[in-house]
Motif scaffolding. Structure first.
Motif, PDB file in Angstrom:
ATOM      1  N   VAL A 258      -2.442  -6.654  -3.559  1.00  0.00           N
ATOM      2  CA  VAL A 258      -1.453  -5.713  -2.595  1.00  0.00           C
ATOM      3  C   VAL A 258       0.279  -6.760  -2.930  1.00  0.00           C
ATOM      4  O   VAL A 258       1.574  -5.402  -2.998  1.00  0.00           O
ATOM      5  CB  VAL A 258      -1.604  -6.234  -1.436  1.00  0.00           C
ATOM      6  CG1 VAL A 258      -0.788  -5.426   0.136  1.00  0.00           C
ATOM      7  CG2 VAL A 258      -3.277  -5.689  -1.248  1.00  0.00           C
ATOM      8  N   VAL A 259      -0.258  -7.653  -3.669  1.00  0.00           N
ATOM      9  CA  VAL A 259       1.332  -8.492  -3.827  1.00  0.00           C
ATOM     10  C   VAL A 259       1.874  -8.115  -5.027  1.00  0.00           C
ATOM     11  O   VAL A 259       2.931  -7.977  -5.196  1.00  0.00           O
ATOM     12  CB  VAL A 259       0.981  -9.650  -3.188  1.00  0.00           C
ATOM     13  CG1 VAL A 259       2.800 -11.072  -3.683  1.00  0.00           C
ATOM     14  CG2 VAL A 259       1.111 -10.265  -2.210  1.00  0.00           C
ATOM     15  N   ALA A 260       1.187  -7.589  -6.153  1.00  0.00           N
ATOM     16  CA  ALA A 260       1.509  -7.506  -6.937  1.00  0.00           C
ATOM     17  C   ALA A 260       2.399  -5.773  -7.047  1.00  0.00           C
ATOM     18  O   ALA A 260       4.023  -5.355  -7.172  1.00  0.00           O
ATOM     19  CB  ALA A 260       0.618  -6.665  -8.049  1.00  0.00           C
ATOM     20  N   ALA A 261       2.180  -4.432  -5.954  1.00  0.00           N
ATOM     21  CA  ALA A 261       2.619  -3.730  -5.678  1.00  0.00           C
ATOM     22  C   ALA A 261       3.906  -3.970  -4.573  1.00  0.00           C
ATOM     23  O   ALA A 261       4.815  -3.454  -4.530  1.00  0.00           O
ATOM     24  CB  ALA A 261       1.222  -3.119  -5.125  1.00  0.00           C
ATOM     25  N   LEU A 262       3.566  -4.635  -3.614  1.00  0.00           N
ATOM     26  CA  LEU A 262       4.648  -5.035  -2.957  1.00  0.00           C
ATOM     27  C   LEU A 262       5.668  -5.936  -3.411  1.00  0.00           C
ATOM     28  O   LEU A 262       7.366  -5.866  -3.141  1.00  0.00           O
ATOM     29  CB  LEU A 262       4.070  -6.037  -1.753  1.00  0.00           C
ATOM     30  CG  LEU A 262       3.164  -5.367  -0.396  1.00  0.00           C
ATOM     31  CD1 LEU A 262       2.868  -6.670   0.031  1.00  0.00           C
ATOM     32  CD2 LEU A 262       3.746  -4.253   0.302  1.00  0.00           C
ATOM     33  N   THR A 263       6.208  -6.535  -4.878  1.00  0.00           N
ATOM     34  CA  THR A 263       7.175  -6.757  -5.380  1.00  0.00           C
ATOM     35  C   THR A 263       7.147  -6.730  -6.253  1.00  0.00           C
ATOM     36  O   THR A 263       7.795  -7.071  -7.158  1.00  0.00           O
ATOM     37  CB  THR A 263       6.643  -8.941  -5.921  1.00  0.00           C
ATOM     38  OG1 THR A 263       5.367  -8.188  -6.607  1.00  0.00           O
ATOM     39  CG2 THR A 263       5.965  -9.638  -4.933  1.00  0.00           C
ATOM     40  N   SER A 264       6.760  -4.892  -6.840  1.00  0.00           N
ATOM     41  CA  SER A 264       7.064  -4.601  -7.602  1.00  0.00           C
ATOM     42  C   SER A 264       8.200  -4.031  -8.311  1.00  0.00           C
ATOM     43  O   SER A 264       8.722  -3.027  -9.492  1.00  0.00           O
ATOM     44  CB  SER A 264       6.052  -3.032  -8.358  1.00  0.00           C
ATOM     45  OG  SER A 264       6.030  -2.477  -7.010  1.00  0.00           O
ATOM     46  N   GLY A 265       8.876  -4.026  -6.861  1.00  0.00           N
ATOM     47  CA  GLY A 265      10.078  -2.897  -7.219  1.00  0.00           C
ATOM     48  C   GLY A 265       9.896  -1.378  -7.314  1.00  0.00           C
ATOM     49  O   GLY A 265      11.295  -0.889  -7.319  1.00  0.00           O
ATOM     50  N   THR A 266       9.243  -0.375  -7.165  1.00  0.00           N
ATOM     51  CA  THR A 266       8.911   0.824  -7.332  1.00  0.00           C
ATOM     52  C   THR A 266       8.655   0.833  -6.157  1.00  0.00           C
ATOM     53  O   THR A 266       8.644   1.229  -4.803  1.00  0.00           O
ATOM     54  CB  THR A 266       7.884   0.536  -7.840  1.00  0.00           C
ATOM     55  OG1 THR A 266       6.511   0.107  -7.172  1.00  0.00           O
ATOM     56  CG2 THR A 266       7.551   0.125  -8.967  1.00  0.00           C
ATOM     57  N   ALA A 267       9.149   2.961  -5.532  1.00  0.00           N
ATOM     58  CA  ALA A 267       9.241   3.663  -4.878  1.00  0.00           C
ATOM     59  C   ALA A 267       8.096   3.485  -4.241  1.00  0.00           C
ATOM     60  O   ALA A 267       7.695   3.133  -2.834  1.00  0.00           O
ATOM     61  CB  ALA A 267       9.580   5.186  -5.414  1.00  0.00           C
ATOM     62  N   ALA A 268       6.969   3.095  -5.127  1.00  0.00           N
ATOM     63  CA  ALA A 268       5.115   3.371  -4.178  1.00  0.00           C
ATOM     64  C   ALA A 268       5.724   1.989  -3.595  1.00  0.00           C
ATOM     65  O   ALA A 268       4.649   1.628  -2.610  1.00  0.00           O
ATOM     66  CB  ALA A 268       4.498   4.033  -5.598  1.00  0.00           C
ATOM     67  N   GLY A 269       5.818   0.705  -4.001  1.00  0.00           N
ATOM     68  CA  GLY A 269       6.246  -0.232  -3.291  1.00  0.00           C
ATOM     69  C   GLY A 269       6.661  -0.613  -1.944  1.00  0.00           C
ATOM     70  O   GLY A 269       6.290  -1.109  -1.198  1.00  0.00           O
ATOM     71  N   GLY A 270       8.087   0.180  -2.560  1.00  0.00           N
ATOM     72  CA  GLY A 270       8.365   0.372  -0.843  1.00  0.00           C
ATOM     73  C   GLY A 270       7.878   1.047   0.373  1.00  0.00           C
ATOM     74  O   GLY A 270       7.891   0.391   1.061  1.00  0.00           O
ATOM     75  N   ALA A 291      -4.109   2.390  -0.203  1.00  0.00           N
ATOM     76  CA  ALA A 291      -4.867   2.741  -1.410  1.00  0.00           C
ATOM     77  C   ALA A 291      -3.640   3.435  -3.165  1.00  0.00           C
ATOM     78  O   ALA A 291      -4.398   2.458  -4.361  1.00  0.00           O
ATOM     79  CB  ALA A 291      -5.678   2.385  -1.971  1.00  0.00           C
ATOM     80  N   GLU A 292      -3.461   4.542  -2.463  1.00  0.00           N
ATOM     81  CA  GLU A 292      -2.762   5.048  -3.639  1.00  0.00           C
ATOM     82  C   GLU A 292      -2.070   4.109  -4.089  1.00  0.00           C
ATOM     83  O   GLU A 292      -1.800   4.444  -5.532  1.00  0.00           O
ATOM     84  CB  GLU A 292      -2.720   6.667  -3.341  1.00  0.00           C
ATOM     85  CG  GLU A 292      -4.082   7.808  -3.090  1.00  0.00           C
ATOM     86  CD  GLU A 292      -3.989   8.533  -2.578  1.00  0.00           C
ATOM     87  OE1 GLU A 292      -4.579   9.886  -1.820  1.00  0.00           O
ATOM     88  OE2 GLU A 292      -2.754   8.862  -1.939  1.00  0.00           O
ATOM     89  N   LEU A 293      -1.068   3.581  -2.853  1.00  0.00           N
ATOM     90  CA  LEU A 293       0.572   3.112  -3.469  1.00  0.00           C
ATOM     91  C   LEU A 293      -0.074   2.152  -4.347  1.00  0.00           C
ATOM     92  O   LEU A 293       1.238   2.086  -5.132  1.00  0.00           O
ATOM     93  CB  LEU A 293       0.931   3.820  -2.191  1.00  0.00           C
ATOM     94  CG  LEU A 293       1.827   4.302  -1.294  1.00  0.00           C
ATOM     95  CD1 LEU A 293       2.083   3.829   0.288  1.00  0.00           C
ATOM     96  CD2 LEU A 293       3.133   5.209  -1.925  1.00  0.00           C
ATOM     97  N   ILE A 294      -0.772   1.871  -4.026  1.00  0.00           N
ATOM     98  CA  ILE A 294      -1.035   0.321  -4.699  1.00  0.00           C
ATOM     99  C   ILE A 294      -1.334   0.325  -6.478  1.00  0.00           C
ATOM    100  O   ILE A 294      -0.613  -0.020  -6.973  1.00  0.00           O
ATOM    101  CB  ILE A 294      -2.114  -0.867  -4.153  1.00  0.00           C
ATOM    102  CG1 ILE A 294      -2.062  -1.176  -2.732  1.00  0.00           C
ATOM    103  CG2 ILE A 294      -2.649  -2.377  -5.006  1.00  0.00           C
ATOM    104  CD1 ILE A 294      -3.085  -1.688  -2.590  1.00  0.00           C
ATOM    105  N   ALA A 295      -2.047   0.817  -6.741  1.00  0.00           N
ATOM    106  CA  ALA A 295      -2.284   1.810  -7.765  1.00  0.00           C
ATOM    107  C   ALA A 295      -0.908   2.580  -8.469  1.00  0.00           C
ATOM    108  O   ALA A 295      -0.483   1.963  -9.340  1.00  0.00           O
ATOM    109  CB  ALA A 295      -3.231   3.119  -7.588  1.00  0.00           C
ATOM    110  N   ALA A 296      -0.654   2.871  -7.430  1.00  0.00           N
ATOM    111  CA  ALA A 296       0.898   4.035  -8.540  1.00  0.00           C
ATOM    112  C   ALA A 296       1.465   3.175  -8.613  1.00  0.00           C
ATOM    113  O   ALA A 296       2.841   3.035  -9.652  1.00  0.00           O
ATOM    114  CB  ALA A 296       1.386   4.951  -7.193  1.00  0.00           C
TER     115      ALA A 296
END
Length: 343
Positions: A258-270, A291-296
């Motif tokens: 989750v944190v890797a996704a949230l700090t990714s700077g991607t649209a999915a993370g946003g 779950a899809e957003l975290i993977a994306a």
């Protein structure tokens, strides 16, 4: 001249089964010394009986941590039997942490049955956890493990508590960084697995440098284990985890993917950040979408790559320690098992 006998390398199933059969009688003897209320609740949590005290055969833990203790002792040339008190102590500490963790997370299912706190109440479960922690030190000292072993276990418990505190703190923060989250995972899980390996090496009579290397193997393995556990907390099935699917997302846990996704700077993370910022429970289609957003956003891929890298580093630590080949092979098999669970 006699032909050398081939050394039998046990499968992971054999290792864990042997460990459980070796450790369980000592663990039962120890828990049976507790005051009746603590014994009753602790035995329920460990799967030995139901809430009424009737014998049961509920699923138990994998016995990974005591297996690491016993194998680490053999790896440095010692006897597994010398490390048995340390193995029991580590298993008691692990279950102390699970009792408290279930209360703090509000989890109502563990190992495919109702958690202790959901049956007996939160306060009794906390007290039972405290009893198991105190008992761990009694077992360690009574077994003659020595002051260095007690200090090693104490340091691991302090790290575990710091990691759990950070995990709770993250629930109310929106600025958790990936290094912070990794450090929390190192403390929550890596510390006790590292301690298990170090205690085994100490019991086996290893010198300080070898104890350090074997302990570091366990620490790295522990972080890899936690990463895989975090992946299972999102994508694991209830048949594998003993908890409902997407359980970590329902609780809005700031786990590593989750944190890797949230700090990714991607649209999915946003988009994930906006979903996590809501106050309504995450349910139904929103769980699938999260779950899809975290993977994306790359959270799943980052975790899988990091777990693989940690396993490689752990293996280098183990081989550098110059340990007994058979035990090395079996420790390596356990390492692969915990980082390749179905998810």
């Amino acid at each position: 001249m006699a032909t050398p006998t081939a050394v039998h390398i046990r499968t992971t199933t054999e290792i864990l089964t042997d460990t459980r059969s070796t450790v369980d009688p000592e663990l039962r003897d120890a828990v049976n010394t507790l005051p009746p209320p603590m014994r009753h609740l602790g035995g329920y949590h460990l799967g030995w009986w139901d809430e009424h005290g009737t014998e049961a055969s509920a699923p138990a833990g994998k016995a990974l941590r005591p297996a690491l203790v016993l194998l680490a002792a053999e790896a440095v040339g010692g006897r597994a039997g010398r490390a048995l008190p340390s193995a029991v102590a580590v298993e008691l500490v692990h279950n102390f942490s699970l009792l408290h963790d279930d209360v703090m997370d509000g989890d109502v299912t563990r190992r495919h049955r109702a958690t202790a706190w959901s049956v007996f109440g939160a306060s009794p479960a906390v007290l039972a956890g405290n009893s198991l922690l105190a008992l761990a030190y009694e077992v360690l000292v009574a077994g003659g493990a020595g002051s260095e072993a007690a200090r090693t276990l104490g340091a691991a418990v302090q790290d575990l508590m710091a990691g759990q505190h950070a995990d709770l703190d993250f629930e109310d923060r929106t600025d958790v960084t990936l290094p912070e989250c990794a450090r929390m995972a190192e403390q929550k899980t890596g510390a006790l697995l590292g301690c298990a390996c170090a205690l085994g090496a100490l019991a086996g009579g290893a010198p300080a440098e070898q104890v350090s290397l074997v302990g570091r193997f366990g620490q790295r393995l522990g972080l890899a284990f936690q990463i895989v556990d975090d992946l299972l907390g999102i994508w694991g099935t209830e048949a594998v985890t003993g908890k409902p699917a997407y359980s970590d997302l329902r609780n809005r846990k700031k786990s590593l993917p989750v944190v890797a996704a949230l700090t990714s700077g991607t649209a999915a993370g946003g988009e994930l950040a906006r979903l996590y910022a809501g106050s309504d429970p995450i349910e139904g289609d929103d769980l699938v979408r999260a779950a899809e957003l975290i993977a994306a956003a790359g959270g799943r891929g980052w975790c899988q790559a990091r777990a693989d890298a940690l396993l490689d580093q752990a293996w280098r630590d183990l081989t550098t320690a110059g340990v007994v080949p058979r035990a090395t092979a079996e420790l390596g098999a356990l390492a692969r098992l915990v980082t390749q669970r179905d998810h």
